[in-house]
Design a protein around this motif. Sequence first.
Motif, PDB file in Angstrom:
ATOM      1  N   ALA A  76       0.831  -1.211   0.000  1.00 17.33           N
ATOM      2  CA  ALA A  76       0.000   0.000   0.000  1.00 17.33           C
ATOM      3  C   ALA A  76       0.861   1.254   0.000  1.00 17.33           C
ATOM      4  O   ALA A  76       0.601   2.212  -0.737  1.00 17.33           O
ATOM      5  CB  ALA A  76      -0.937  -0.013   1.204  1.00 17.33           C
ATOM      6  N   ASN A  77       1.897   1.251   0.837  1.00 18.59           N
ATOM      7  CA  ASN A  77       2.767   2.424   0.913  1.00 18.59           C
ATOM      8  C   ASN A  77       3.498   2.654  -0.412  1.00 18.59           C
ATOM      9  O   ASN A  77       3.683   3.803  -0.844  1.00 18.59           O
ATOM     10  CB  ASN A  77       3.780   2.248   2.045  1.00 18.59           C
ATOM     11  N   ALA A  78       3.883   1.562  -1.061  1.00 17.61           N
ATOM     12  CA  ALA A  78       4.629   1.672  -2.313  1.00 17.61           C
ATOM     13  C   ALA A  78       3.786   2.267  -3.444  1.00 17.61           C
ATOM     14  O   ALA A  78       4.342   2.813  -4.400  1.00 17.61           O
ATOM     15  CB  ALA A  78       5.152   0.298  -2.727  1.00 17.61           C
ATOM     16  N   GLN A  79       2.469   2.173  -3.332  1.00 15.69           N
ATOM     17  CA  GLN A  79       1.613   2.726  -4.390  1.00 15.69           C
ATOM     18  C   GLN A  79       1.664   4.253  -4.409  1.00 15.69           C
ATOM     19  O   GLN A  79       1.402   4.882  -5.430  1.00 15.69           O
ATOM     20  CB  GLN A  79       0.169   2.260  -4.219  1.00 15.69           C
ATOM     21  N   GLY A  80       1.952   4.860  -3.249  1.00 21.12           N
ATOM     22  CA  GLY A  80       2.042   6.314  -3.172  1.00 21.12           C
ATOM     23  C   GLY A  80       0.713   7.033  -3.320  1.00 21.12           C
ATOM     24  O   GLY A  80       0.682   8.238  -3.594  1.00 21.12           O
ATOM     25  N   LYS A  81      -0.391   6.328  -3.107  1.00 16.94           N
ATOM     26  CA  LYS A  81      -1.727   6.908  -3.308  1.00 16.94           C
ATOM     27  C   LYS A  81      -2.419   7.288  -2.001  1.00 16.94           C
ATOM     28  O   LYS A  81      -3.307   8.144  -2.004  1.00 16.94           O
ATOM     29  CB  LYS A  81      -2.615   5.922  -4.062  1.00 16.94           C
ATOM     30  N   TRP A  82      -2.042   6.639  -0.900  1.00 18.83           N
ATOM     31  CA  TRP A  82      -2.768   6.808   0.354  1.00 18.83           C
ATOM     32  C   TRP A  82      -1.784   7.175   1.463  1.00 18.83           C
ATOM     33  O   TRP A  82      -0.827   6.455   1.725  1.00 18.83           O
ATOM     34  CB  TRP A  82      -3.511   5.519   0.700  1.00 18.83           C
ATOM     35  N   LYS A  83      -2.067   8.278   2.122  1.00 15.77           N
ATOM     36  CA  LYS A  83      -1.191   8.737   3.197  1.00 15.77           C
ATOM     37  C   LYS A  83      -1.724   8.359   4.576  1.00 15.77           C
ATOM     38  O   LYS A  83      -0.953   8.101   5.498  1.00 15.77           O
ATOM     39  CB  LYS A  83      -0.994  10.247   3.105  1.00 15.77           C
ATOM     40  N   THR A  84      -3.045   8.370   4.726  1.00 14.99           N
ATOM     41  CA  THR A  84      -3.644   8.056   6.027  1.00 14.99           C
ATOM     42  C   THR A  84      -4.517   6.816   5.924  1.00 14.99           C
ATOM     43  O   THR A  84      -5.156   6.569   4.896  1.00 14.99           O
ATOM     44  CB  THR A  84      -4.481   9.238   6.551  1.00 14.99           C
ATOM     45  N   TYR A  85      -4.554   6.061   7.009  1.00 14.07           N
ATOM     46  CA  TYR A  85      -5.248   4.783   7.022  1.00 14.07           C
ATOM     47  C   TYR A  85      -6.147   4.671   8.253  1.00 14.07           C
ATOM     48  O   TYR A  85      -5.827   5.185   9.326  1.00 14.07           O
ATOM     49  CB  TYR A  85      -4.251   3.623   7.063  1.00 14.07           C
ATOM     50  N   ALA A  86      -7.257   3.972   8.073  1.00 12.42           N
ATOM     51  CA  ALA A  86      -8.078   3.525   9.191  1.00 12.42           C
ATOM     52  C   ALA A  86      -8.140   2.008   9.121  1.00 12.42           C
ATOM     53  O   ALA A  86      -8.074   1.423   8.029  1.00 12.42           O
ATOM     54  CB  ALA A  86      -9.485   4.111   9.111  1.00 12.42           C
ATOM     55  N   VAL A  87      -8.248   1.372  10.269  1.00 13.52           N
ATOM     56  CA  VAL A  87      -8.308  -0.088  10.346  1.00 13.52           C
ATOM     57  C   VAL A  87      -9.592  -0.474  11.068  1.00 13.52           C
ATOM     58  O   VAL A  87      -9.928   0.105  12.111  1.00 13.52           O
ATOM     59  CB  VAL A  87      -7.090  -0.655  11.104  1.00 13.52           C
ATOM     60  N   ILE A  88     -10.316  -1.434  10.508  1.00 12.56           N
ATOM     61  CA  ILE A  88     -11.465  -2.010  11.205  1.00 12.56           C
ATOM     62  C   ILE A  88     -11.247  -3.516  11.243  1.00 12.56           C
ATOM     63  O   ILE A  88     -10.944  -4.131  10.213  1.00 12.56           O
ATOM     64  CB  ILE A  88     -12.805  -1.619  10.532  1.00 12.56           C
ATOM     65  N   TYR A  89     -11.338  -4.107  12.432  1.00 11.03           N
ATOM     66  CA  TYR A  89     -10.939  -5.507  12.570  1.00 11.03           C
ATOM     67  C   TYR A  89     -11.921  -6.291  13.440  1.00 11.03           C
ATOM     68  O   TYR A  89     -12.568  -5.744  14.340  1.00 11.03           O
ATOM     69  CB  TYR A  89      -9.538  -5.608  13.176  1.00 11.03           C
TER      70      TYR A  89
END
Length: 334
Positions: free
Chosen positions: A113-126
């Motif tokens: 995901a980080n390598a794609q360079g498209k998303w800086k912030t993340y939320a996690v639902i588990y």
Amino acid sequence: KFAIERINARGGVVPKGKSKAIMLELVEVADDKNDPREGASIAQRFIDNDKILIMIGPLTSTVALAQAPIMNKHGLTQFAIGATAPAYTDAGPYSFRLVPTDAFQGRYMAKWANAQGKWKTYAVIYVNDDYGRGLAEVFQTGLKEIGVSENNVVASEAYSPNDTDFSVQLAKIKGLNPDALFIAGHYKEGALIARQAGELLLNAQILGTDGIGHPEYIKVAGKAAEGTIYSGYFSLADERPYIQQWAAEFKKKFGQDPGLVEAIANDCVEIAAKAIEIGGDNRQDIAIGLSSIGSDHPAMMGALGENQFDENGDMVRDMLMYVVKDGAAVFYNP
């Protein structure tokens, strides 16, 4: 059962040291209800039944970890279908699995995901069980290990197994406006999460792993599934002969395409049969036979591609990336 029927139709299995083939038999099917206590009870019942030489399952890490001490103490192999918790690696010599660990998958997804360079912030639902907690933790740790600030994970929200309403968690996540939403859960709840996120107009890229990689995710989530990206290791687009033949036979019998869970179950049975062939037809020899696939014996082709174990009984395989496009999971091409 379908896998057993196919093997028996081919003439069954000739155990090591014997000249006559045996037919595989499904002795018992048990539903653990994703309950560790029920799983432990099933394990005890299976070890007491001399006709059972190997157990295919369970599906979840929570149940697998509850069963493992019993199975290893009494020498009956458990061949887990979907137990991905890292702790299962050390469960014992009679514990195997056909799926990569959460430790591997979580870090893989974080790095990808980080390598794609498209998303800086993340939320996690588990999902709040061994599987979900482990995957969520490793995903977040993986981001940190590659230099992503902890502050870039703006939310980490839990839900209980079999929940159907995720509005509270998703409303909180929406308010924090993440670029991506990582689902650390299974496809049934995952589909509802995607659908309810769409209803709330939560504009975040949905990411996941093999847990949501099933046709039912797309069917239940509907249009909300579009654009979901997840890692996995099974695709109906894989043109290798075994995979295409198996998928065609499955659809002919059941009237629908197989998904990841069905592919895993098939390969568990196929590999168990190979273990009987190269190890023998008693409980101890089957475990020895399984452990030799990938070391003393070649990797085995199945619905998931090539299957082989490492020294811990963990599966070694390549990962693939998928995106849901026009109502189907296809290979992801950026």
